[in-house]
Design a protein around this motif. Structure first.
Motif, PDB file in Angstrom:
ATOM      1  N   THR A  30      22.682   1.428 -19.980  1.00 19.19           N
ATOM      2  CA  THR A  30      22.698   0.373 -20.986  1.00 19.19           C
ATOM      3  C   THR A  30      22.811  -0.965 -20.289  1.00 19.19           C
ATOM      4  N   LEU A  31      22.007  -1.910 -20.725  1.00 16.01           N
ATOM      5  CA  LEU A  31      22.150  -3.295 -20.286  1.00 16.01           C
ATOM      6  C   LEU A  31      22.524  -4.105 -21.516  1.00 16.01           C
ATOM      7  N   THR A  32      23.697  -4.750 -21.484  1.00 17.79           N
ATOM      8  CA  THR A  32      24.181  -5.557 -22.599  1.00 17.79           C
ATOM      9  C   THR A  32      24.623  -6.910 -22.076  1.00 17.79           C
ATOM     10  N   HIS A  33      24.171  -7.968 -22.749  1.00 14.94           N
ATOM     11  CA  HIS A  33      24.491  -9.346 -22.352  1.00 14.94           C
ATOM     12  C   HIS A  33      24.161  -9.572 -20.878  1.00 14.94           C
ATOM     13  N   CYS A  34      22.901  -9.316 -20.533  1.00 13.81           N
ATOM     14  CA  CYS A  34      22.441  -9.450 -19.151  1.00 13.81           C
ATOM     15  C   CYS A  34      21.217 -10.359 -19.087  1.00 13.81           C
ATOM     16  N   THR A  35      21.046 -10.988 -17.950  1.00 13.29           N
ATOM     17  CA  THR A  35      19.820 -11.701 -17.629  1.00 13.29           C
ATOM     18  C   THR A  35      19.246 -11.060 -16.371  1.00 13.29           C
ATOM     19  N   VAL A  36      17.955 -10.722 -16.449  1.00 17.45           N
ATOM     20  CA  VAL A  36      17.241 -10.196 -15.292  1.00 17.45           C
ATOM     21  C   VAL A  36      16.143 -11.211 -15.016  1.00 17.45           C
ATOM     22  N   GLU A  37      16.149 -11.780 -13.815  1.00 15.50           N
ATOM     23  CA  GLU A  37      15.217 -12.878 -13.562  1.00 15.50           C
ATOM     24  C   GLU A  37      14.662 -12.852 -12.141  1.00 15.50           C
ATOM     25  N   LYS A  38      13.577 -13.621 -11.994  1.00 17.57           N
ATOM     26  CA  LYS A  38      12.943 -13.883 -10.694  1.00 17.57           C
ATOM     27  C   LYS A  38      12.523 -12.613  -9.962  1.00 17.57           C
ATOM     28  N   ALA A  39      12.091 -11.600 -10.729  1.00 16.73           N
ATOM     29  CA  ALA A  39      11.604 -10.353 -10.146  1.00 16.73           C
ATOM     30  C   ALA A  39      10.085 -10.296 -10.264  1.00 16.73           C
ATOM     31  N   VAL A  40       9.480  -9.338  -9.576  1.00 18.07           N
ATOM     32  CA  VAL A  40       8.065  -9.075  -9.815  1.00 18.07           C
ATOM     33  C   VAL A  40       7.939  -8.544 -11.235  1.00 18.07           C
ATOM     34  N   ARG A  41       8.633  -7.467 -11.554  1.00 11.26           N
ATOM     35  CA  ARG A  41       8.791  -6.945 -12.920  1.00 11.26           C
ATOM     36  C   ARG A  41      10.282  -6.850 -13.152  1.00 11.26           C
ATOM     37  N   CYS A  42      10.787  -7.511 -14.170  1.00 10.67           N
ATOM     38  CA  CYS A  42      12.235  -7.493 -14.409  1.00 10.67           C
ATOM     39  C   CYS A  42      12.743  -6.075 -14.608  1.00 10.67           C
ATOM     40  N   ILE A  43      12.097  -5.316 -15.525  1.00 10.12           N
ATOM     41  CA  ILE A  43      12.498  -3.928 -15.785  1.00 10.12           C
ATOM     42  C   ILE A  43      11.252  -3.062 -15.857  1.00 10.12           C
ATOM     43  N   THR A  44      11.286  -1.928 -15.158  1.00  8.41           N
ATOM     44  CA  THR A  44      10.241  -0.915 -15.230  1.00  8.41           C
ATOM     45  C   THR A  44      10.895   0.373 -15.703  1.00  8.41           C
ATOM     46  N   ALA A  45      10.312   1.010 -16.713  1.00 11.46           N
ATOM     47  CA  ALA A  45      10.812   2.301 -17.212  1.00 11.46           C
ATOM     48  C   ALA A  45       9.650   3.294 -17.162  1.00 11.46           C
ATOM     49  N   ARG A  46       9.790   4.331 -16.333  1.00 10.53           N
ATOM     50  CA  ARG A  46       8.727   5.324 -16.166  1.00 10.53           C
ATOM     51  C   ARG A  46       9.193   6.681 -16.666  1.00 10.53           C
ATOM     52  N   THR A  47       8.553   7.168 -17.720  1.00 11.59           N
ATOM     53  CA  THR A  47       8.796   8.500 -18.268  1.00 11.59           C
ATOM     54  C   THR A  47      10.291   8.753 -18.465  1.00 11.59           C
ATOM     55  N   THR A  48      10.920   7.855 -19.187  1.00 11.87           N
ATOM     56  CA  THR A  48      12.353   7.965 -19.436  1.00 11.87           C
ATOM     57  C   THR A  48      12.673   7.367 -20.799  1.00 11.87           C
ATOM     58  N   THR A  49      13.835   7.660 -21.300  1.00 11.72           N
ATOM     59  CA  THR A  49      14.269   7.114 -22.596  1.00 11.72           C
ATOM     60  C   THR A  49      15.302   6.006 -22.422  1.00 11.72           C
ATOM     61  N   VAL A  50      15.608   5.654 -21.190  1.00 13.53           N
ATOM     62  CA  VAL A  50      16.622   4.634 -20.926  1.00 13.53           C
ATOM     63  C   VAL A  50      15.989   3.502 -20.127  1.00 13.53           C
ATOM     64  N   PRO A  51      16.580   2.354 -20.138  1.00 12.90           N
ATOM     65  CA  PRO A  51      17.883   1.986 -20.678  1.00 12.90           C
ATOM     66  C   PRO A  51      17.773   1.496 -22.120  1.00 12.90           C
ATOM     67  N   SER A  52      18.916   1.408 -22.788  1.00 14.80           N
ATOM     68  CA  SER A  52      18.953   0.670 -24.045  1.00 14.80           C
ATOM     69  C   SER A  52      19.279  -0.774 -23.676  1.00 14.80           C
ATOM     70  N   LEU A  53      18.669  -1.693 -24.412  1.00 17.82           N
ATOM     71  CA  LEU A  53      18.777  -3.116 -24.078  1.00 17.82           C
ATOM     72  C   LEU A  53      19.336  -3.875 -25.270  1.00 17.82           C
ATOM     73  N   GLU A  54      20.414  -4.624 -25.050  1.00 16.66           N
ATOM     74  CA  GLU A  54      20.990  -5.440 -26.115  1.00 16.66           C
ATOM     75  C   GLU A  54      21.379  -6.800 -25.551  1.00 16.66           C
ATOM     76  N   SER A  55      20.857  -7.836 -26.168  1.00 21.15           N
ATOM     77  CA  SER A  55      21.105  -9.210 -25.719  1.00 21.15           C
ATOM     78  C   SER A  55      20.740  -9.367 -24.244  1.00 21.15           C
ATOM     79  N   VAL A  56      19.490  -9.028 -23.943  1.00 20.93           N
ATOM     80  CA  VAL A  56      18.987  -9.088 -22.578  1.00 20.93           C
ATOM     81  C   VAL A  56      17.869 -10.126 -22.508  1.00 20.93           C
ATOM     82  N   ALA A  57      17.932 -10.991 -21.510  1.00 26.29           N
ATOM     83  CA  ALA A  57      16.896 -11.996 -21.261  1.00 26.29           C
ATOM     84  C   ALA A  57      16.137 -11.599 -20.006  1.00 26.29           C
ATOM     85  N   LEU A  58      14.803 -11.581 -20.104  1.00 29.52           N
ATOM     86  CA  LEU A  58      13.924 -11.265 -18.978  1.00 29.52           C
ATOM     87  C   LEU A  58      13.169 -12.541 -18.637  1.00 29.52           C
ATOM     88  N   ASN A  59      13.478 -13.156 -17.508  1.00 30.38           N
ATOM     89  CA  ASN A  59      12.965 -14.490 -17.213  1.00 30.38           C
ATOM     90  C   ASN A  59      12.304 -14.588 -15.844  1.00 30.38           C
TER      91      ASN A  59
END
Length: 181
Positions: A30-59
């Protein structure tokens, strides 16, 4: 919580990757109240059901801020994207388990690349009324597959039941005629 590049540059790190074992044995991220920034891809999910995202900024990513491949749509509340090459998420890959995509109520605009729905479990992709599936140029949505080399059929189904007030739209991302195959 801030996840960012040590060098302070957009594309300065690969990003957070949740791969196909990320939910093994009931594990949950779970990612809650997070900022993920300055990445090539902030989040990659491959063949999975996670993570759950709440109040997440991808910048400030240099590619898609959220890239989902063969996964269900990730559970997301108050998910935002800003300053990225594209401020929206992409879905691609083979959906091998049944899933419902509630695209109309998902927090980011979503585009599709080559997407397949088939497998030994005979998966069903269900779309909720009001869903809009925008496809990148030259990409497809394949339902079921026959492998002539193995003489094997892999079944899959699509259930897209819109309403008069909330139809389901399949269209080219660039609005061109023939913009997706």
């Amino acid at each position: 919580v801030l996840f960012t590049a040590d060098n302070g540059l957009a594309g300065g790190w690969a990003g957070i990757r949740f791969n196909n074992s990320s939910d093994y044995g009931g594990a949950n991220s779970t990612l809650t109240h997070c900022t993920v920034e300055k990445a090539v891809r902030c989040i990659t999910a491959r063949t999975t059901t996670v993570p759950s995202l709440e109040s997440v900024a991808l910048n400030e990513s240099t590619d898609w801020p959220l890239y989902m491949e063969g996964s269900s749509l990730l559970p997301a509340i108050d998910l935002t994207a800003s300053g990225n090459v594209e401020d929206r998420a992409v879905y691609t890959g083979n959906l091998t388990e049944s899933a419902t995509f509630d695209i109309a109520n998902w927090p980011l605009e979503l585009v599709f690349s080559n997407t397949q729905v088939y497998g030994s479990a005979h998966p069903v992709l269900t779309l909720t009324p009001g869903s809009e599936l925008r496809f990148l140029p030259g990409t497809t949505l394949d339902i079921a597959r026959y492998n002539s080399g193995e003489s094997t059929s892999y079944l899959g189904s699509l259930v897209a039941q819109g309403t008069a007030g909330d139809p389901i739209l399949f269209t080219a991302d660039d609005n061109s005629i023939g913009g997706w195959t």
